[in-house]
Design a protein around this motif. Structure first.
Motif, short mmCIF file in Angstrom:
data_model
loop_
_atom_site.label_atom_id
_atom_site.label_comp_id
_atom_site.label_asym_id
_atom_site.label_seq_id
_atom_site.Cartn_x
_atom_site.Cartn_y
_atom_site.Cartn_z
N SER A 170 -12.60 0.69 10.67
CA SER A 170 -12.32 1.72 9.68
C SER A 170 -12.84 1.38 8.30
CB SER A 170 -10.80 1.96 9.58
OG SER A 170 -10.15 0.78 9.14
N SER A 171 -13.47 0.20 8.14
CA SER A 171 -13.91 -0.22 6.82
C SER A 171 -15.22 -0.98 6.90
CB SER A 171 -12.85 -1.11 6.16
OG SER A 171 -13.29 -1.57 4.92
N PRO A 227 0.80 -1.23 0.00
CA PRO A 227 0.00 0.00 0.00
C PRO A 227 0.83 1.28 0.00
CG PRO A 227 -0.87 -1.57 1.58
CD PRO A 227 0.45 -2.12 1.13
N SER A 228 2.07 1.22 0.49
CA SER A 228 2.91 2.42 0.52
C SER A 228 3.53 2.73 -0.83
CB SER A 228 4.02 2.25 1.57
OG SER A 228 4.94 1.24 1.19
N ASN A 229 3.41 1.80 -1.79
CA ASN A 229 3.95 2.01 -3.13
C ASN A 229 2.83 2.49 -4.05
OD1 ASN A 229 5.04 1.88 -5.69
ND2 ASN A 229 5.96 -0.14 -5.43
N PRO A 230 2.88 3.74 -4.51
CA PRO A 230 1.77 4.24 -5.34
C PRO A 230 1.60 3.45 -6.63
CG PRO A 230 3.63 5.77 -5.38
CD PRO A 230 3.92 4.77 -4.30
N ARG A 265 -14.10 -2.13 -4.30
CA ARG A 265 -14.04 -2.91 -3.07
C ARG A 265 -12.61 -3.33 -2.74
NH1 ARG A 265 -17.33 -6.19 -4.56
NH2 ARG A 265 -16.34 -8.22 -4.78
N HIS A 266 -11.88 -3.83 -3.76
CA HIS A 266 -10.51 -4.27 -3.52
C HIS A 266 -9.59 -3.09 -3.19
CE1 HIS A 266 -11.60 -8.24 -4.49
NE2 HIS A 266 -11.52 -8.17 -5.80
N THR A 267 -9.76 -1.99 -3.89
CA THR A 267 -8.91 -0.83 -3.65
C THR A 267 -9.13 -0.29 -2.24
OG1 THR A 267 -8.94 -0.23 -6.00
CG2 THR A 267 -8.32 1.49 -4.45
N LYS A 268 -10.38 -0.27 -1.80
CA LYS A 268 -10.67 0.21 -0.45
C LYS A 268 -10.02 -0.68 0.60
CE LYS A 268 -14.47 1.48 2.62
NZ LYS A 268 -15.94 1.64 2.78
N GLU A 300 -7.45 -1.34 5.05
CA GLU A 300 -7.47 -2.47 5.98
C GLU A 300 -6.05 -3.01 6.17
OE1 GLU A 300 -10.49 -5.30 4.95
OE2 GLU A 300 -11.93 -3.73 4.48
N SER A 301 -5.48 -2.74 7.32
CA SER A 301 -4.09 -3.10 7.57
C SER A 301 -3.87 -4.60 7.64
CB SER A 301 -3.61 -2.45 8.87
OG SER A 301 -4.38 -2.92 9.98
#
Length: 281
Positions: A131-132, A10-13, A57-60, A65-66
């Motif tokens: 959070s989700s 997730p930290s890699n754009p 849904r997947h992107t969210k 979601e950690s």
């Protein structure tokens, strides 16, 4: 031809660029499964709505979601998808997109049953966290009643297994592009997820479609319980009840079970609960 795994971060754009392709592979794979084909019953002009829903849904989950993980299998024999190449941002760590085209993907969770554990919501097909929360509506030309009925059964099954297993890895989705079946991509991804579970000493769980059982057995999964009407080992769906995007009712299914108690006839679909215990060296 070389297949290799790429774990999304997730930290890699740049890794966020894979989700349109993941959604396309997801839909193509699901349309080969009788249950999912009954849910997503619309003609090709309905596919954009399905794809948008899956991608969202997947992107969210990936962003928020950690405990959620995504990995893909890339095939060197094919160029990366355009959205990856054109959207790629050069960083100090890399100066080109990962080699190859996405042909398979996996989505899995590290489920914590402690005081801050995610909860299961019968309106979703996956665990939710504070959070989700999945508030999406079903896209047009999808069988919402069938989907809701199936997801509610799936959630109950996951709650039951969570109570037995405690902390575990949940394999939420595994899908391979139908044009690339029988090349080992699904097995690669399952071994990847199993290695992560083993590294933390965690058992794993999933729900297997009939076509997927062999892949899961090959990495150590076993069917849970004996199945049957108690719902402990199998999620049964009467596809004839829901045929033609309608609902013939519970009584229709009860009569079919009376006439075919072992569900050996046409129109029955079984999603099998499977568990794998952690392996240690």
């Amino acid at each position: 031809m070389t297949l290799h795994i790429h774990q999304l971060d997730p930290s890699n754009p740049n890794d966020h660029l894979y989700f349109p392709t993941i959604a396309r592979v997801h839909l193509a794979a699901w349309l080969t499964v009788p249950l999912m084909k009954a849910i997503y019953y619309g003609p090709p002009d309905a596919y954009p709505g399905y794809l948008a829903s899956m991608e969202q849904r997947h992107t969210k989950a990936f962003r928020e979601e950690s405990d959620c993980r995504f990995a893909v299998v890339l095939d060197d024999a094919f160029p990366p998808d355009d959205e990856v190449v054109f959207g790629w941002t050069t960083t100090s760590e890399s100066n080109s997109p990962p080699r190859g085209k996405v042909i398979a993907a996996i989505k899995y969770y590290f489920v914590n049953t402690g005081p801050y554990a995610p909860s299961f919501d019968a309106t979703t097909e996956e665990p939710t966290t504070s959070s989700s929360k999945d508030t999406r509506s079903w896209p047009p030309q999808s069988h919402e009643a069938l989907a809701s009925d199936f997801w509610s059964q799936l959630v109950r099954a996951r709650e039951m297994l969570t109570s037995k297993l405690g902390d575990h890895v949940l394999v939420d989705n595994l899908y391979t592009d139908p044009n690339h079946h029988r090349r080992g991509a699904g097995g690669l991804l399952m071994r990847h997820a199993c290695n992560e579970a083993d590294a933390q000493g965690l058992p794993s769980m999933l729900e297997a479609s009939p076509k997927g059982i062999g892949v899961y057995q090959s990495v150590g999964y076993e069917a849970w319980g004996e199945g049957g009407d108690d719902g402990q080992g199998v999620i049964w769906v009467d596809l004839e009840r829901w045929a033609g995007a309608q609902d013939r009712g519970v009584e229709f299914t009860e009569e079919r079970i009376r006439r075919d108690p072992e569900r050996k006839g046409e129109g029955w679909y079984a999603q099998v609960l499977m568990v794998r215990l952690a392996r240690r060296e």
